[in-house]
Every structure is written in structure tokens, then in C-alpha cells.
Design an enzyme around this catalytic site. Structure first.
Site, PDB file in Angstrom:
ATOM      1  N   GLN A 169      -5.238  -2.035   9.399  1.00 41.81           N
ATOM      2  CA  GLN A 169      -4.867  -3.295   8.763  1.00 41.81           C
ATOM      3  C   GLN A 169      -5.382  -4.463   9.611  1.00 41.81           C
ATOM      4  OE1 GLN A 169      -3.240  -3.431   5.703  1.00 41.81           O
ATOM      5  NE2 GLN A 169      -3.666  -5.623   5.807  1.00 41.81           N
ATOM      6  N   LYS A 172       0.840  -1.204   0.000  1.00 36.51           N
ATOM      7  CA  LYS A 172       0.000   0.000   0.000  1.00 36.51           C
ATOM      8  C   LYS A 172       0.874   1.253   0.000  1.00 36.51           C
ATOM      9  CE  LYS A 172      -3.828  -2.489   2.089  1.00 36.51           C
ATOM     10  NZ  LYS A 172      -4.561  -2.884   3.306  1.00 36.51           N
ATOM     11  N   ASP A 184     -11.685   2.377   3.488  1.00 38.03           N
ATOM     12  CA  ASP A 184     -11.849   0.932   3.300  1.00 38.03           C
ATOM     13  C   ASP A 184     -13.320   0.587   3.034  1.00 38.03           C
ATOM     14  OD1 ASP A 184      -9.663  -0.718   3.164  1.00 38.03           O
ATOM     15  OD2 ASP A 184      -9.416  -0.925   5.334  1.00 38.03           O
TER      16      ASP A 184
END
Ligand SMILES: NC(=O)C1=CN([C@@H]2O[C@H](COP(=O)(O)OP(=O)(O)OC[C@H]3O[C@@H](n4cnc5c(N)ncnc54)[C@H](OP(=O)(O)O)[C@@H]3O)[C@@H](O)[C@H]2O)C=CC1
Ligand SMILES: NC(=O)C1=CN([C@@H]2O[C@H](COP(=O)(O)OP(=O)(O)OC[C@H]3O[C@@H](n4cnc5c(N)ncnc54)[C@H](OP(=O)(O)O)[C@@H]3O)[C@@H](O)[C@H]2O)C=CC1
Lengths: 313, 313
Positions: free
Chosen positions: B102, B58, B125
Site C-alpha cells: 500500500q 480491499k 498491482d
């Protein structure tokens, strides 16, 4: 339906009225053996005849279940702000366990903002964002399941229809019926397909052919017609849940119309294992589940006050 | 895959790396012609090797897109409270446009509470309750679509696959892939079926046979095997999206393993119109969509500050 047909198909008929009555007496028994007095607040704006009819039915069923219904009838021209203030006061009123807003609201009001204002612990219609969010999470548990979808699952359970592993077709994808009933069927481990107005004919026919459970929630009289049914040629002995409530002209009725579902009942019934009639199928269950949700809300509130715990809802 | 196979099926291959690279340069161009400096906060707890790998990917992609990534690496033993405090401070920091946590988190932390704490306007997200709720409403518009599902839809669009009216089968119903990709496909007017571990073999075979788009998100190498594929005998020239990332032993690799999808790629490809490889299909698109969401968040924030409007997000 003729008396002969009724007799012939007696054990194919899913009698929603009977199941709803039994749920109401169950609620009533539960209330009588508790010291809880559940209260449902019904907020209605204006007096659309259909809304008034639904509210009357809810009040009557509430009375039969031992639940107090308080009807807040507001003028057609009520402002968004006053309506929100009413919802807030009901949210904060410990004597009120469930709150529903009868939809549709007049065009000048923001329906989403108003229904979302109902506190989750009193959202017995199950339409608020928290309940919808839980409904669509893999392991989510809504505080309240929306009433029509819950009524459908309850009917299937009470009729011993196996949901787990079944091939379920839901026709219609609205937020109040199609979408949430699909989510509940999936939570119960059916393999679910949702069809809608953009589903082409051949595809629809193929899905009807292979389904074990078919929920029709389209709102078009005779949608599942004799023709469509013959073309699909489903040989799986399926269960059909007809959610539609459509008013069609009928000169023999005083009102000039009668209520029919989305399914050509008489012509479809020979090849199915079970089917819900309209009226008398899903409709009464919707109201019974609303009352069941209100009872659940009242029980939760009582145990919260009893124990001092604030975590239950 | 052998070089010959690669050549043979070149135009069947959906090249996710290429599409992702083009999205990254698009973001970069957009940023360069604006005076916006998007920032993504990446919160990682502990150092699981897989999480560290994903975070590295990322950060690398963010750099390639002109997005600043700030990595918050916390100790394995961080408390729920400190983590929530960090999220709150990121929520309140005007310089941060997107926040991701995460997953998975260590067992002692409440994952739901933490991901739900991220403010909706920075929930790039797309897993927070507001975004999920909108995703599942008939006319709902999420502020951010979850990245893997969005990446899948973007791939289909960029490859000119018709979604509207298509018969789409999604195998898998998780909250991060199967569920939301089904919702997005339905919003785009596909007729969607979700299969899962309780779907029996014959039913699965029948759905595979009749699908135009098949999304496989199971997490089992060779799940869509040559055998299953032959049995299904799909003659509709479908598109297959393979989401699975499974590590299988491979002595020829230095690491001792290699990454494969859920689909027996070589044996399935002859009878499909298009298919995504693993690696190099959905994976890169997931990251590209995360950066696209971050860019969107930054643009919204900038226009909010510019105009003084508070309504945009
Ligand atoms: N008995 C009860 O308690 C209740 C009964 N109802 C009744 O159920 C019915 C459905 O209600 P509701 O869900 O609110 O209605 P909506 O009008 O909101 O939704 C109808 C759905 O049917 C789909 N549809 C329309 N035409 C077709 C077609 N030709 N083929 C396939 N699908 C089609 C629409 O597709 P698209 O999304 O593409 O437009 C839509 O998803 C109504 O008759 C209503 O009165 C509703 C609630 C409670
Ligand atoms: N490329 C990318 O960017 C990403 C890739 N992935 C990969 O995608 C795959 C799926 O991920 P995720 O959705 O998180 O996984 P989950 O394990 O959360 O979900 C797997 C789903 O597959 C279903 N399933 C399991 N076995 C079978 C079976 N035999 N037949 C049919 N369905 C089955 C499960 O059914 P049930 O619900 O009944 O248990 C479940 O719904 C993984 O390999 C993951 O690594 C995930 C995210 C991003």
C-alpha cells in the site's frame, strides 16, 4: 532535390550529416583528452546486405570518433545458445563498453531473449528492458536512450526547436522509433499524440493540422503526400522529422534504386519551418548517438574502476 | 447529485459499483467451482487514515469475492531491510498468490526498491518493471495490467464503448494512472494524446473538442469545469472517465468533507454519451481488478503446480 530548391530552402533543411559530424568530433576530442579507449562490440549474424551496410557505416563512424569497433560476424546457422554465450562473454569483458546486436536476426533465433541478455550498463542501443522501463516512467532516467529517438531529440535541440509545450504528433508506434520518441518528447514536456495504421484519415488530418512537431516513422514512401499536406493545411509553421528510409526504383542509379523518406519533401517544405532530408537527416544522427552512448558507457566504466564505486551503472 | 438529475441521466451514468459487484461475483463463482484458494497479501506500513481506508475496502471486497486477504501491518519505523525480507518471504510462500504494498510509504523507505522486489508472477498491482515494460512494448503482454487502468478499460468494454479507432485524450501522465491507461488504450488501437500540466490552455481545449474518449486523471476538483467544457464545445458525444478523487469541505457531512472527481459532473453530462460518477465509478473497479488479478495469479500458480510446468508465469 534540385540545386535551386536546395538553395531556396537552405535554412529550412536540418542537416543531419553536419550535426552528426560535429558530434563525432566532439566524441573524438573527449576521448583524446582522456585516457579512455572506448570499445563497441557489434554482433552480426549472417550477411544480409542491409545489415552489412549498416554495420559498415557504424564501423566507419566509430573510426571517425576514435572508438574501437569489434565486429563479431557469426554464421547464419549459429545456435541460440552460442549467441547467448558470446553475449555473456562480452558482458563480462571489461574491455568492452558497448554491445549491439544488429537486427533482424534469422528466424530460428529468439531476438527478445538475445537483446535482453545484454547487460544494462552496456546496452548502448537502449532497447533492453531496464532502459525501456525507465524511458516510460514519469521520472525515469534511462541509462541509455535508444539511438534514433535520441538522435531526433538532439536534432531538435541543436536546431533550437522548442519542445516544451509543443504539440507533437508521432506517426508510427514501433518499439524502436515511434514509441520511444513519443516517450522522450513527453519527458521534455511536449503534448504528444501517437497515430498509427488504425488512425482514420480525418483524425490524422486533424492532428497534422494542429501539430508543431511532426515525426513521421511509418516506412511508406510519400506517406505524407502533397495531397494529405494540403488537406491538413497546417498554418503553425511546424518542424517535420522524416524517419522513413524507403528504397524506390530509380533507373538513373547504378543500383537501380534510391532511398527516400516518408515525406514528399519538395511539396511539403514550402509550408514548414524546418524538415530533415532523407538521406542525410535522422540516419547519420542514429549512428552518432550510438557512438555517444558508447562513449558515455566507457566514461562510466572508467570512473567506476577509478573510484572503486559500483553504483554508477 | 439530485434525484431528478440522476433519473434524467440514468443511462449516461457508468455505474462502476454495479460492474465491480458483477466482477466480484464472477470471481467468487470461479473460485467456488475450482479447488483453488487465492490469497492476497496486503503490506501496509504505518497507519495513514487514507491507506487504512483503502486497505479496509480491499479486505472487504476480497471477502466478497472469496479471496483470502492477509494484512501485514508494519510499524511506521520499519527498516528497508525488514520490509524487503518480508517481501522475499511472501515471494517464496506458495500459499500467497498476489502481493501488494500500500503506497505511499514513509519517506525513509525506498519505494521503488520495495515495489520492484515483488516477484513478477505475484505483482498483481502491475507496477513492477516487467509488467510496465511489457505494457509499453508494441506487442508486449503484461502478466498483470495495473488495476486502475485495467478497471477503466473494463468499464469501457462493459459499456460497449468502441476503443479501436477512437480519439482518446488522457489528461495526466502519472505512472499509476495516466501513463498506463494511455498505453492500454493504444494497445486497443485508439489514437491517444496525453496532456499534462505543461499543455497550454488552447491546446487542451482543442484536444478536448475532438476527443471521443476523455480520461481525466489530474487530481483537481472541477478541473474539467463548465467553462472549459463550453469553450471546447465537443460535439462528438464523448465518453468521460473521471479518475480524480478529491476531498472538498462539506458542512452537511459528518466528516466535514465529501469526495468529488475532476469533472464538473452536472454541467458536463448534458453533452456526453456516458460519464463515470465519483464516487462509484472508477474507484470500485480498481479494487475489483486487483482481485481479478489475484484470481488470475492463483489460477496460473495452480496450473503450474498441477502440470509441473514452470513456464506459465
Ligand atoms: N533513419 C534511421 O536511423 C532509422 C530509420 N528507420 C525507418 O523508419 C521507418 C519506420 O521504422 P519502424 O518504426 O521500425 O517500422 P515499423 O514497421 O515497425 O512501424 C511502422 C509504424 O507505422 C505505422 N503505420 C503503417 N502504415 C500506416 C498508415 N497508413 N498510417 C499511419 N501509420 C501507419 C504502423 O502502425 P501499426 O502499429 O498500427 O502497424 C507502425 O506503428 C522505416 O522506413 C525504417 O526503415 C527505422 C529505424 C532507424
Ligand atoms: N479511483 C481510483 O481508483 C484512483 C484514483 N486516483 C485519483 O486520480 C487522480 C490522479 O492521480 P495520480 O495520477 O496518482 O496523480 P499525480 O498527481 O501523480 O498526477 C497528476 C497528473 O495531472 C497532471 N496535471 C496537474 N495539473 C494539471 C493541469 N492544470 N492541467 C493538465 N494536467 C495537469 C500532472 O501533470 P505533470 O505530469 O506535468 O505534473 C500529472 O501528470 C487523483 O485525484 C487520485 O486521487 C488515483 C489512483 C486510483
Amino acid at each position: 532535390m534540385s540545386a535551386e530548391l536546395k538553395e531556396l530552402y537552405k535554412n529550412k533543411l536540418i542537416d543531419g550529416k553536419k550535426h552528426a559530424a560535429s558530434i563525432r568530433s566532439e566524441i573524438k576530442r573527449n576521448i583524446e583528452t582522456s585516457n579512455i579507449k572506448p570499445t563497441l562490440a557489434i554482433v552480426q549474424v549472417g550477411n544480409r546486405p542491409d545489415s552489412s551496410l549498416y554495420v559498415r557505416m557504424k564501423k566507419k563512424s566509430a573510426a571517425e570518433s576514435g572508438i574501437k569497433a569489434v565486429h563479431h560476424l557469426l554464421s547464419d546457422s549459429v545456435s541460440q545458445e552460442s549467441l547467448l554465450t558470446l553475449i555473456d562473454s562480452l558482458n563480462n569483458n571489461n574491455k568492452v563498453n558497448g554491445i549491439i546486436v544488429q537486427l533482424p536476426l534469422p528466424k530460428h533465433l529468439n531476438e527478445d531473449e538475445i537483446t535482453e541478455r545484454v547487460i544494462t550498463s552496456k546496452d548502448v542501443d537502449g532497447f533492453g528492458p531496464d532502459n525501456i522501463g525507465e524511458l516510460h516512467r514519469r521520472n525515469g532516467v534511462p541509462l541509455f536512450e535508444p539511438c534514433t529517438p535520441k538522435g531526433i531529440i538532439t536534432l531538435l535541440d541543436r536546431e533550437n526547436v522548442q519542445i516544451k509545450g509543443a504539440n507533437a504528433l508521432v506517426i508510427g508506434r514501433s518499439d524502436i522509433v515511434g514509441g520511444p520518441v513519443a516517450a522522450l518528447l513527453q519527458k521534455r514536456d511536449a503534448t504528444v499524440t501517437i497515430a498509427h495504421s488504425k488512425t482514420d484519415h480525418a483524425t490524422l488530418v486533424n492532428f497534422i493540422r494542429n501539430a508543431d512537431i511532426i515525426v513521421v516513422a511509418v516506412g511508406v514512401a510519400n506517406f505524407l503526400s502533397e495531397e494529405l499536406w494540403k488537406e491538413a493545411d497546417n498554418t503553425r509553421n511546424p518542424v517535420i522529422i522524416d524517419v522513413g528510409t524507403n528504397y524506390i526504383p530509380d533507373e538513373t542509379k547504378k543500383s537501380g534504386s534510391r532511398c527516400v523518406g516518408d515525406v514528399d519533401f519538395n511539396n511539403v517544405i514550402p509550408n514548414v519551418s524546418k524538415v530533415t532530408p532523407v538521406p542525410g537527416g535522422v540516419g547519420p544522427m542514429t549512428v552518432a548517438c550510438l557512438l555517444q552512448n558508447t562513449w558515455i558507457a566507457a566514461k562510466r566504466a572508467a570512473s567506476k574502476y577509478d573510484t572503486g564505486l559500483k553504483t554508477l551503472s
